[in-house]
Enzyme design. Structure first.
Site, PDB file in Angstrom:
ATOM      1  N   THR A 146       0.845  -1.192   0.000  1.00 33.87           N
ATOM      2  CA  THR A 146       0.000   0.000   0.000  1.00 33.87           C
ATOM      3  C   THR A 146       0.882   1.243   0.000  1.00 33.87           C
ATOM      4  OG1 THR A 146      -1.931   1.011   1.042  1.00 33.87           O
ATOM      5  CG2 THR A 146      -0.257   0.097   2.519  1.00 33.87           C
ATOM      6  N   GLY A 186     -17.166   3.046  -2.680  1.00 37.57           N
ATOM      7  CA  GLY A 186     -15.733   2.797  -2.676  1.00 37.57           C
ATOM      8  C   GLY A 186     -15.321   1.543  -1.946  1.00 37.57           C
ATOM      9  N   LYS A 201       3.399   1.630  -3.817  1.00 42.89           N
ATOM     10  CA  LYS A 201       2.838   0.907  -4.964  1.00 42.89           C
ATOM     11  C   LYS A 201       3.623   1.181  -6.252  1.00 42.89           C
ATOM     12  CE  LYS A 201      -1.969   0.719  -3.344  1.00 42.89           C
ATOM     13  NZ  LYS A 201      -3.371   1.051  -3.698  1.00 42.89           N
TER      14      LYS A 201
END
Length: 276
Positions: A67, A244, A71
């Site tokens: 994360t 989301g 990335k």
């Protein structure tokens, strides 16, 4: 229970305080008797390139979830970058192959696409508009192309970012119809807000909602609240929507498959997660 045979999935990022993956994966592993555990590992950018390789020197490392802020960096550190990650220019999953080489993939877009398909929406041959050509927008565009959209519109306030994404898409999907430079949603079957707009109170909407077709499917990547002002406005137009957090839960089965672990559904993961 962690034992000497437990396999590790490193959750790599910095800082780790907001990490949600351990509270989703680990209850699922526990219930299913899967001898694996997701472990948050906070690593700053300056140490990350060396640390990633060290993680995979451990004999019981199964893989890594990646994360922010790593990335994009990870895409340049693995031995093999699969097409979706190559288009996205970023990588959020790494596994070690039997020969020791590291393979990287990106699942943000896969989570978005799986959410649409599980809601009964058709993607093949449809027209899609993706707003935002950053990491998540690029990943969604890549996965929509992989799923067979007939035409793809790209828009970013940074026109160069949208143009670079279009070039990467064209390399891997030469038959895909691409258009750039407009955030007008009229005529699109699928419309995705992959910009940060909606994360802060008072943000403007990412497009003119009055131009949305009522039959369009509208998706959001912002997770700050479930129904963002953009989704609320789209629903008022009569559009079906995807929140989301759906993208988060829908991509986890894809991760499990990538790591060759028993998979499940997003609904099951929601039921077992300990996020509160």
């Amino acid at each position: 229970m962690i034992t000497g045979t437990t396999r590790l999935i490193a959750h790599l990022g910095y800082p780790t305080g907001s990490f949600k993956a351990p509270m989703i994966y680990n209850p699922y592993f526990e219930r299913e008797g899967i001898d694996a555990v997701v472990v948050p590992m906070g690593c700053g950018a300056e140490d990350y390139p060396a640390f990633l390789r060290l993680v995979f020197r451990l004999s019981n490392t199964l893989g890594a979830l990646v994360t922010m802020p790593h990335k994009v960096t990870t895409a340049g550190l693995v031995d093999t970058l699969l097409p979706t990650a190559a288009i996205a220019g970023a990588c959020n999953a790494v596994r070690r192959e039997p020969d020791g080489r590291l393979t990287g993939e990106m699942f943000d877009g896969e989570g978005f696409v799986r959410g649409l398909l599980r809601k009964g929406r058709r993607i093949a041959g449809r027209r899609a508009l993706v707003l935002g050509a950053g990491g998540v927008g690029s990943a969604i565009a890549a996965s929509l192309a992989k799923a067979g959209v007939g035409a793809l519109g790209l828009y970013d306030i940074d026109a160069a970012a949208a143009e670079a994404l279009a070039l990467r898409l064209a390399h891997f999907h030469p038959a895909l119809g691409l258009s750039l430079g407009s955030n007008d949603p009229a005529g699109f079957d699928i419309v995705v807000n992959a910009t940060p707009l909606g994360m802060r109170p008072g943000d403007p909407l990412p497009l003119d909602v009055a131009r949305l077709d009522a039959a369009s499917f509208v998706g959001e990547v912002v997770m700050a609240e479930e129904i963002t002002p953009f989704l609320a406005a789209a629903r008022a137009r009569g559009c079906a929507v995807q929140v989301g957090k759906d993208m988060l839960f829908e991509q986890i089965p894809a991760y499990l498959e990538f790591f060759d672990l028993p998979s499940t559904t997003a609904e099951d993961l929601r039921s077992v997660a300990r996020l509160d």
